[in-house]
Design a protein around this motif. Structure first.
Motif, PDB file in Angstrom:
ATOM      1  N   UNK A  62       0.849  -1.201   0.000  1.00  0.00           N
ATOM      2  CA  UNK A  62       0.000   0.000   0.000  1.00  0.00           C
ATOM      3  C   UNK A  62       0.881   1.248   0.000  1.00  0.00           C
ATOM      4  N   UNK A  63       1.873   1.278   0.876  1.00  0.00           N
ATOM      5  CA  UNK A  63       2.759   2.446   0.952  1.00  0.00           C
ATOM      6  C   UNK A  63       3.491   2.678  -0.366  1.00  0.00           C
ATOM      7  N   UNK A  64       3.973   1.611  -0.989  1.00  0.00           N
ATOM      8  CA  UNK A  64       4.698   1.752  -2.260  1.00  0.00           C
ATOM      9  C   UNK A  64       3.774   2.285  -3.353  1.00  0.00           C
ATOM     10  N   UNK A  65       2.560   1.758  -3.405  1.00  0.00           N
ATOM     11  CA  UNK A  65       1.623   2.230  -4.427  1.00  0.00           C
ATOM     12  C   UNK A  65       1.274   3.698  -4.199  1.00  0.00           C
ATOM     13  N   UNK A  66       1.111   4.090  -2.951  1.00  0.00           N
ATOM     14  CA  UNK A  66       0.838   5.500  -2.659  1.00  0.00           C
ATOM     15  C   UNK A  66       2.036   6.374  -3.010  1.00  0.00           C
TER      16      UNK A  66
END
Length: 93
Positions: free
Chosen positions: A38-42
Motif C-alpha cells: 500500500x505504501x509503495x503504491x501510494x
C-alpha cells in the motif's frame, strides 16, 4: 491522494486501506507485505517514481492474488518495498 487501490486481485476503498495499515497485532508476513505494498503504491501515485519498483509491486500483487503462503518470498518482496518506501528514491528489484 487515492480513493481506492488494487491489492492482489481485490479493490479496497480508502477506509479499508487505512484499516489495513494498522494491523492489530503485527500480523503475519502477508499482512505486513500488504502494508508495504500500500505504501509503495501510494508513493508511486505521489510521483516518487515507478522505475524498477514497478516489477516488485506487480510481483507482490501476483503473489497475494495466488493465495500461496510462502513466508520467505513474501518477506523478500516486503524488504524490497520497504527499501523503496524508506529510501526517498527508486531502488532496484
Amino acid at each position: 491522494p487515492v480513493n481506492s487501490l488494487l491489492i492482489g486481485n481485490e479493490t479496497y476503498l480508502k477506509q479499508e486501506l487505512i484499516g489495513m495499515l494498522n494491523p492489530s497485532s503485527g500480523g503475519d508476513m502477508n499482512s505486513i507485505l500488504v502494508v508495504h505494498l500500500i505504501a509503495a503504491k501510494l508513493n508511486v501515485e505521489m510521483g516518487s517514481g515507478n522505475g524498477s519498483i514497478g516489477q516488485t509491486i506487480s510481483a507482490a500483487d501476483v503473489y497475494l492474488e495466488s493465495g500461496v503462503d510462502d513466508r520467505d518470498y513474501a518477506e523478500e518482496l516486503k524488504d524490497s518495498l520497504d527499501e523503496y518506501n524508506n529510501s526517498g528514491e527508486d531502488v532496484c528489484d
